[in-house]
Design an enzyme around this catalytic site. Structure first.
Site, PDB file in Angstrom:
ATOM      1  N   THR A 168       0.837  -1.256  -0.154  1.00 24.91           N
ATOM      2  CA  THR A 168      -0.229   0.278  -0.407  1.00 24.91           C
ATOM      3  C   THR A 168       0.311   1.458  -0.242  1.00 24.91           C
ATOM      4  OG1 THR A 168      -2.187   1.440   1.007  1.00 24.91           O
ATOM      5  CG2 THR A 168      -0.620  -0.361   2.563  1.00 24.91           C
ATOM      6  N   LYS A 186       3.531   1.492  -4.421  1.00 22.91           N
ATOM      7  CA  LYS A 186       3.238   0.732  -5.512  1.00 22.91           C
ATOM      8  C   LYS A 186       3.625   0.958  -6.528  1.00 22.91           C
ATOM      9  CE  LYS A 186      -1.873   0.137  -3.004  1.00 22.91           C
ATOM     10  NZ  LYS A 186      -3.246   1.193  -3.594  1.00 22.91           N
ATOM     11  N   ASP A 231      -6.239  -3.149  -7.365  1.00 19.82           N
ATOM     12  CA  ASP A 231      -6.991  -2.587  -7.317  1.00 19.82           C
ATOM     13  C   ASP A 231      -8.430  -2.440  -8.404  1.00 19.82           C
ATOM     14  OD1 ASP A 231      -6.429  -2.223  -5.161  1.00 19.82           O
ATOM     15  OD2 ASP A 231      -4.825  -0.505  -5.862  1.00 19.82           O
ATOM     16  N   GLY A 285      -3.274  10.356 -10.720  1.00 19.59           N
ATOM     17  CA  GLY A 285      -2.641   9.945  -9.377  1.00 19.59           C
ATOM     18  C   GLY A 285      -2.971   8.620  -9.614  1.00 19.59           C
ATOM     19  N   ALA A 332      -3.545   6.545  -7.976  1.00 19.92           N
ATOM     20  CA  ALA A 332      -5.511   5.468  -7.557  1.00 19.92           C
ATOM     21  C   ALA A 332      -5.485   5.814  -8.826  1.00 19.92           C
ATOM     22  CB  ALA A 332      -6.377   6.716  -6.268  1.00 19.92           C
ATOM     23  N   ARG A 378      -7.209  18.410 -11.912  1.00 21.47           N
ATOM     24  CA  ARG A 378      -6.864  19.461 -11.455  1.00 21.47           C
ATOM     25  C   ARG A 378      -5.529  19.559 -12.840  1.00 21.47           C
ATOM     26  NH1 ARG A 378      -5.114  20.975  -5.957  1.00 21.47           N
ATOM     27  NH2 ARG A 378      -3.550  18.878  -6.250  1.00 21.47           N
ATOM     28  N   THR A 379      -4.539  19.363 -12.939  1.00 24.96           N
ATOM     29  CA  THR A 379      -3.665  19.271 -13.837  1.00 24.96           C
ATOM     30  C   THR A 379      -3.431  18.462 -15.163  1.00 24.96           C
ATOM     31  OG1 THR A 379      -1.893  19.053 -12.205  1.00 24.96           O
ATOM     32  CG2 THR A 379      -1.091  19.407 -13.695  1.00 24.96           C
TER      33      THR A 379
HETATM   34  P1  ATR Z   1      -2.931   8.591  -4.820  1.00 20.53           P
HETATM   35  O1  ATR Z   1      -1.651   7.779  -5.777  1.00 20.53           O
HETATM   36  O2  ATR Z   1      -3.531   8.457  -4.106  1.00 20.53           O
HETATM   37  O3  ATR Z   1      -3.571   8.932  -6.478  1.00 20.53           O
HETATM   38  P2  ATR Z   1      -1.821  11.275  -5.802  1.00 20.53           P
HETATM   39  O4  ATR Z   1      -0.574  10.587  -6.515  1.00 20.53           O
HETATM   40  O5  ATR Z   1      -0.822  11.909  -5.002  1.00 20.53           O
HETATM   41  O6  ATR Z   1      -2.753  10.317  -4.749  1.00 20.53           O
HETATM   42  O7  ATR Z   1      -2.531  11.628  -6.513  1.00 20.53           O
HETATM   43  C1  ATR Z   1      -3.389  12.899  -6.021  1.00 20.53           C
HETATM   44  C2  ATR Z   1      -4.382  13.125  -6.877  1.00 20.53           C
HETATM   45  O8  ATR Z   1      -6.073  13.769  -6.420  1.00 20.53           O
HETATM   46  C3  ATR Z   1      -4.157  14.008  -8.264  1.00 20.53           C
HETATM   47  O9  ATR Z   1      -5.150  13.577  -9.491  1.00 20.53           O
HETATM   48  C4  ATR Z   1      -4.606  15.481  -7.805  1.00 20.53           C
HETATM   49  O10 ATR Z   1      -4.862  16.254  -8.746  1.00 20.53           O
HETATM   50  P3  ATR Z   1      -3.045  16.593  -9.087  1.00 20.53           P
HETATM   51  O11 ATR Z   1      -2.095  16.096 -10.523  1.00 20.53           O
HETATM   52  O12 ATR Z   1      -3.546  18.008  -9.928  1.00 20.53           O
HETATM   53  O13 ATR Z   1      -2.372  17.220  -8.339  1.00 20.53           O
HETATM   54  C5  ATR Z   1      -5.643  15.266  -7.216  1.00 20.53           C
HETATM   55  N1  ATR Z   1      -6.129  16.008  -6.105  1.00 20.53           N
HETATM   56  C6  ATR Z   1      -5.961  16.413  -5.095  1.00 20.53           C
HETATM   57  N2  ATR Z   1      -5.757  17.261  -3.752  1.00 20.53           N
HETATM   58  C7  ATR Z   1      -6.828  18.185  -4.883  1.00 20.53           C
HETATM   59  C8  ATR Z   1      -8.028  18.636  -5.227  1.00 20.53           C
HETATM   60  N3  ATR Z   1      -8.588  19.664  -3.193  1.00 20.53           N
HETATM   61  N4  ATR Z   1      -8.928  19.234  -6.539  1.00 20.53           N
HETATM   62  C9  ATR Z   1      -8.953  18.754  -7.220  1.00 20.53           C
HETATM   63  N5  ATR Z   1      -7.981  17.292  -7.386  1.00 20.53           N
HETATM   64  C10 ATR Z   1      -7.336  17.192  -6.266  1.00 20.53           C
END
Ligand code: ATR
Length: 275
Positions: free
Chosen positions: A61, A65, A101, A128, A130, A151-152
């Protein structure tokens, strides 16, 4: 007894030992499953130590990963697509990486929530780890379209590019969009962002929910509460990711033991325990 574990950092709150322990009881499998807190710079060393002590398999986890996939001698197709693995298994002296997953998510949506994915329009929010872990299996479920909103935008576009061949093969329209340029509504929304953790505003507008849509948060417990309340307030069917957690574990158990555990029963028991 055959030895299994879950490795992560943090790991204290992992439900995996309880889930696998219950699977083992219910299927009369003799195994021991524990949790291991792995220092951030010692993942490879700890994996090697576990398997040289006679370990059969481990779940991986956050945040290991990606490293898990890279460390293995062989990756399943879905682990390669995800670029990440949540299951490591020692087979004939070789370390095999898999990712259950996405299969767990699809099983929970279709089998437990009773919501069909084929032919439907899906919105996957986040790009990201997940989101990367579930996009391949979601495509394999045969939806009409998947919009990946992040967002990005560049991260969503990269993930879409990596899955373009599979999408074409499945006949599914796959596109990347920014969060604020969404102008249509969807049958199924899946929140794969960590925005609930920061108690921020919802990542998308309520107009993205078709009436009666399924709104699914891959988190569970208090982390999913904000998204679920928002979805319910806008007429959607809300669901947290506890079923995905149990179903990804069931897929791993099946790989390791060749026996399918009663995941629905264990999910119902876990919900009661966590209530
Ligand atoms: P994980 O492995 O849990 O997916 P991560 O790789 O850090 O964690 O990805 C987090 C995701 O949540 C990303 O898609 C992030 O958007 P960015 O790629 O723009 O960073 C998104 N995310 C985190 N906080 C956010 C927020 N407040 N509003 C919208 N998207 C958010």
């Amino acid at each position: 007894m055959d030895l299994y574990c879950v490795m992560g950092n943090p790991i204290k709150h992992s439900q995996s030992p309880w889930i696998h322990g219950r699977f083992a009881e219910l299927t009369a499998q003799a195994l021991h499953y524990d949790r291991r807190l792995v220092p951030l710079d010692r993942f490879a060393t700890e994996v090697k130590a576990f398997f040289s002590e006679g370990g059969h398999g481990c779940n991986i986890t956050v945040p290991f990963k990606f490293e898990a996939a890279a460390l293995a001698n062989h990756q399943s197709e879905r682990a390669t697509l995800a670029g990440a693995a949540n299951v490591l298994t020692l087979q004939n002296g070789k370390l095999m990486a898999d990712n259950t997953d996405g299969a767990g998510l699809v099983k929970d949506i279709q089998g437990n929530a009773g919501v069909r994915l084929s032919g439907r329009h899906l919105l996957l929010i986040g790009a990201g780890g997940a989101a990367a872990g579930v996009l391949g299996p979601l495509l394999l479920a045969g939806p009409a379209s998947i919009t990946l909103a992040n967002r990005t935008l560049a991260k969503a576009s990269a993930l879409v590019a990596r899955h373009a061949a599979l999408a074409a093969q499945q006949g599914t329209e796959l596109r990347a969009q920014g969060l604020h340029s969404l102008s249509t509504s969807f049958d199924v929304l899946i929140n794969a962002t960590t925005s609930s953790l920061t108690a921020g505003a919802m990542p998308v507008a309520a107009s993205t929910l078709k009436p009666g849509a399924l709104a699914y948060d891959m988190m569970y417990g208090s982390a999913a509460q904000g998204f679920m309340s928002w979805a319910q307030a806008h007429g959607a069917q809300a669901r947290d990711g506890l079923g995905m957690l149990v179903e990804q574990a069931a897929e791993a158990f099946m790989i390791w033991r060749g026996v399918r555990p009663p995941a629905q029963q264990v999910l119902a028991e876990l919900r009661l325990l966590m209530a």
